[in-house]
Design an enzyme around this catalytic site. Structure first.
Site, mmCIF file in Angstrom:
data_model
loop_
_atom_site.group_PDB
_atom_site.id
_atom_site.type_symbol
_atom_site.label_atom_id
_atom_site.label_comp_id
_atom_site.label_asym_id
_atom_site.label_seq_id
_atom_site.Cartn_x
_atom_site.Cartn_y
_atom_site.Cartn_z
ATOM 1 C CG LEU A 41 -2.001 -1.087 1.252
ATOM 2 C CD1 LEU A 41 -2.752 -1.039 2.572
ATOM 3 C CD2 LEU A 41 -2.965 -0.959 0.076
ATOM 4 N N GLY A 42 2.021 1.195 0.581
ATOM 5 C CA GLY A 42 2.880 2.375 0.648
ATOM 6 C C GLY A 42 4.077 2.119 1.534
ATOM 7 N N GLY A 89 7.312 4.385 3.922
ATOM 8 C CA GLY A 89 7.741 5.663 4.480
ATOM 9 C C GLY A 89 9.048 5.493 5.216
ATOM 10 C CG PHE A 113 8.835 4.891 11.240
ATOM 11 C CD1 PHE A 113 10.073 5.472 11.422
ATOM 12 C CD2 PHE A 113 7.760 5.388 11.948
ATOM 13 C CE1 PHE A 113 10.243 6.527 12.298
ATOM 14 C CE2 PHE A 113 7.913 6.446 12.838
ATOM 15 C CZ PHE A 113 9.170 7.016 13.006
ATOM 16 N N GLY A 114 9.032 2.105 7.451
ATOM 17 C CA GLY A 114 8.885 0.774 6.901
ATOM 18 C C GLY A 114 7.887 0.723 5.766
ATOM 19 C CB VAL A 137 1.587 0.073 4.927
ATOM 20 C CG1 VAL A 137 0.188 -0.397 5.332
ATOM 21 C CG2 VAL A 137 2.159 0.985 5.996
ATOM 22 C CE LYS A 187 2.709 2.061 9.122
ATOM 23 N NZ LYS A 187 2.623 3.502 9.399
ATOM 24 C CG ASP A 240 5.233 10.998 12.400
ATOM 25 O OD1 ASP A 240 5.712 12.023 11.857
ATOM 26 O OD2 ASP A 240 5.242 9.889 11.855
#
Length: 425
Positions: free
Chosen positions: A169-170, A172, A174-175, A177, A192, A287
């Site tokens: 899905l995406g 960023g 941090f990791g 998803v 995630k 965040d």
């Protein structure tokens, strides 16, 4: 014994001061009163001279376009060229310098000595497989690995029992998803997978997951539910409610970069309601941004409560302020740089106000430029009032968003609850 970093001032008017860092934090030196080392009488020191970020045992220093530069072991790092104005100097990006044990930083008459203590070796817990670091498995590699395994009908290396991974899905800072399906009932979920940027000790991982169980208890229609969590080979994962509408960021982009007020208003109400509930439980998000607000069948829900704070406090995030991978802190309040560890609900109010500002105008509160260090902009520039971006917005709404973006935390709304109550009037 955990890793730590110490700064000791060995020369200058602040000689003898010692700063110890056992967790992720930032440190500013300069002539401005908000600096951790305030040197108003040294003409060689700039207003915000340098920022130093620590995530023990890592430490990194970054000159902020100072007039005279920062010296590390006698070598000049950053600083303006002869004849450059502060504005011209700030337009050039300066490199981050990784510090090591025994390094010496010199600014004007002030010298700082760096002491780095490595963590004591710890025996691996029996339940944990060998731990991986970010260098061994980056987000792209992880995504490709899991998707390839899913397409071939094989179990991925990261074993998350009871779930079948379907697609990414995406991704960023941090990791990654993924959309997945819960095998017991076929319900779609989002998973995630976090990627620590440092080697993870078993005890630290278990503490991080324990901290996350506290925020997992948040239950509100405008907060994304956390169903399950665990780890595989030292890499944490979280199973969350799947929101089919995607992120608010994607929604804004699909609308051409900003959203009409009549469409944005219910999203704003939903986001504030979810945030208000968390604040009432004593939880700060730290965040907030459009990527962490998800849409599902006409309802907006905030995701990732506690994730950034717990991830950073565990030391898993690496250097998230000065690090090259961190990206521009577009929705970060000024105090998050100056007072990194100790944020209050008012800081979330700033970030959610910055998000509303972006929804309605397609612009950011700070006057960012790709020719200027974003940290320098955040520390030294005022927020652009929202009515300067869009004169058609209702005056009352503009005033509320400007109040939420006040650089003085005491002049903002104390919490999302207060903001929401006034917005509803």
């Amino acid at each position: 014994m955990p890793a730590s970093v110490q700064l000791r001032i060995s020369e200058g008017t602040a000689k003898g001061k010692v700063f110890d860092f056992a967790a992720h934090d930032t440190f500013l030196l300069g002539r401005h009163p908000d600096c951790h080392v305030h040197l108003p009488d040294d003409a060689c020191v700039s207003r915000h001279h340098f920022i130093l970020e620590v995530c023990p045992p890592e430490a990194c220093v970054r000159d902020l376009g100072s007039r005279n530069g920062t010296y590390v072991n006698g070598r000049k790092v950053g600083g303006r060229k002869e004849g450059e104005s502060p504005e011209e100097g700030a337009r050039r990006a300066y490199p981050e310098i990784t510090l090591k044990h025994g390094d010496r930083i010199q600014v004007g008459d002030t010298a700082l000595e760096v002491t780095v203590k490595q963590a004591a070796p710890a025996a691996a817990a029996p339940a944990l497989a060998p731990v991986r670091s970010f260098d061994e498995l980056n987000p792209q590699q992880l995504a490709d690995l899991l998707l390839k395994a899913a397409k071939k009908g094989k179990a991925p290396r990261l074993d998350i029992p009871g779930y079948e991974i379907e697609k990414e899905l995406g991704r960023g800072g941090f990791g990654v998803v993924f959309r997945a399906r819960r095998l017991s009932d076929g319900v779609p979920v989002a998973i995630k997978v976090l990627l620590p940027r440092v080697a993870v000790r078993p005890a630290e991982l278990e503490k991080f997951l324990r901290e996350m169980t506290i925020t997992a208890q948040l239950r509100h229609p405008n907060i994304v539910k956390l169903y399950d969590q665990g780890h595989s080979e030292g890499i944490p994962w979280f199973v969350m409610e799947y929101c089919e509408g995607g992120s608010l960021w994607d929604f804004i982009m699909k609308h051409g970069g900003k959203v009409p007020l009549e469409i944005a208003r219910p999203i704003m109400f939903d986001a504030l309601a979810g945030l208000a509930h968390a604040h009432e439980q004593g939880i700060v998000h730290r965040d907030l941004k459009p990527q962490n607000i998800l849409l599902d069948r006409g309802v907006a829900r905030i995701s990732d409560f506690g994730l950034a704070k717990n991830f950073q406090q565990a030391g898993f995030s690496g250097l998230s302020v000065t690090g090259n991978y961190a990206g521009t802190p577009l929705f970060m309040p000024r105090e998050q740089i100056i007072n990194f560890k100790h944020l209050k609900p008012a800081s979330d109010v700033w970030s959610i106000s910055a998000t509303f500002y972006f929804i309605l105008t397609g612009a950011f509160p700070y006057p960012f430029s790709n020719k200027r260090d974003p940290i320098d902009v955040i520390l030294n520039e005022p927020v652009v009032p929202i009515e300067q971006r869009d004169k058609e917005l209702p005056i009352g709404l503009a005033r509320m968003i400007n109040k939420g973006l006040n650089l003085d935390t005491k002049q903002r709304f104390d919490s999302a609850s207060e903001f929401l109550a006034i917005l509803k009037l």
